[in-house]
Write a protein that holds these residues in place. Structure first.
Motif, PDB file in Angstrom:
ATOM      1  N   LYS A  34     -38.304  24.473  61.597  1.00  0.00           N
ATOM      2  CA  LYS A  34     -37.351  24.925  62.603  1.00  0.00           C
ATOM      3  C   LYS A  34     -36.024  25.351  61.966  1.00  0.00           C
ATOM      4  CE  LYS A  34     -36.783  22.605  66.342  1.00  0.00           C
ATOM      5  NZ  LYS A  34     -36.554  21.477  67.276  1.00  0.00           N
ATOM      6  N   LYS A  58     -41.847  19.718  60.819  1.00  0.00           N
ATOM      7  CA  LYS A  58     -41.413  20.487  61.994  1.00  0.00           C
ATOM      8  C   LYS A  58     -39.921  20.804  61.918  1.00  0.00           C
ATOM      9  CE  LYS A  58     -40.705  18.150  65.741  1.00  0.00           C
ATOM     10  NZ  LYS A  58     -39.276  18.382  66.091  1.00  0.00           N
ATOM     11  N   ARG A 110     -40.349  27.413  67.341  1.00  0.00           N
ATOM     12  CA  ARG A 110     -39.691  26.112  67.450  1.00  0.00           C
ATOM     13  C   ARG A 110     -40.160  25.367  68.692  1.00  0.00           C
ATOM     14  NH1 ARG A 110     -33.845  28.764  66.880  1.00  0.00           N
ATOM     15  NH2 ARG A 110     -34.961  30.170  68.276  1.00  0.00           N
TER      16      ARG A 110
END
Length: 263
Positions: A137, A133, A23
């Protein structure tokens, strides 16, 4: 030395792999893309500024060219052909500068269009990367939580492993104490161990006490029957006979117990 270097690199890579958080890596990559996008936008702004400056210069040159043309016409009208020729010469020089600036302006315009298109494409890629993303995550966080829950339930996590070991030790100690307590009770009951308080009796003593107690109960029962029958002589004889019979085995039992204690 090569082997040592390989071992060191392997250890360092493993340590970095444990320390790396995907992350954080994704956030860092997204930040770098934003910085690159900002640089492209600044480049577009710089090119646009240069293009605008050229446009101002072209406007100024155009104004000067128009003014020289009017001056040449006026000088020619006054019969000053030399002045008219000078004005036209200067105007020709300005026209050459205008042509050069127009070429530069076209070049800057083309470059600005390319940078603007690149900025738009990069913006789209950055937006797509941000969405991906956040999805990665969220998926990683959920998988991490599920893994920790599974480890907790299965007892293989470090925290739950320590708790499980403590519970196992407590159960082992409890079982050991229970076994020791049972063994002591058996030894006291068998007479192998003496109870200084006298609260615990062996099996033989307990059995003799039980038989003696039963004889006393029978004697009291017969006496109560005799009292209820009116105290007749027959009843008293029956009571005395019963008492004699009960007393005889009781005395024998006491003598046997005394012999057993002496042995």
């Amino acid at each position: 030395m090569k082997r040592m270097g390989m071992i060191f690199r392997a250890k360092a890579n493993k340590a970095l792999d444990r320390a790396e958080d995907p992350r954080e890596t994704l956030d860092y990559s997204y930040q770098k893309q934003l910085e690159l996008l900002q640089k492209v936008r600044r480049g577009v702004a710089d090119v646009a500024t240069s293009r605008k400056r050229l446009e101002l210069q072209l406007n100024q040159l155009g104004t000067q060219s128009t003014k020289l043309e009017e001056q040449g016409k006026k000088a020619l009208a006054l019969g000053r052909e030399d002045l008219a020729r000078e004005a036209l010469t200067r105007r020709a020089a300005l026209q050459q500068q205008v042509a050069d600036l127009q070429q530069q302006h076209e070049t800057l315009q083309t470059e600005e269009n390319k940078l603007t298109l690149a900025a738009q494409r990069l913006q789209a890629k950055v937006d797509a990367f941000r969405t991906r993303k956040e999805t990665i995550k969220a998926t990683y966080t959920a998988a991490q939580a599920q893994t920790r829950i599974g480890e907790a339930f299965s007892g293989i996590s470090e925290e739950m492993g320590d708790v499980g070991m403590a519970i196992q030790r407590a159960e082992d100690k409890t079982a050991q104490l229970q076994a020791r307590s049972g063994a002591i009770d058996e030894l006291l009951a068998s007479g192998a161990l003496d109870d200084p308080t006298g609260t615990t009796k062996d099996d033989l003593t307990a059995e003799l006490d039980r038989i003696s107690g039963n004889a006393d109960v029978e004697f009291e029962l017969e006496r109560m029957k005799a009292e209820l029958s009116g105290g007749s002589s027959t009843g008293r004889q029956a009571i005395e006979g019963s008492a004699a019979k009960d007393a005889e085995p009781r005395g024998e039992q006491q003598r046997d117990a005394s012999k057993f204690d002496k042995q």
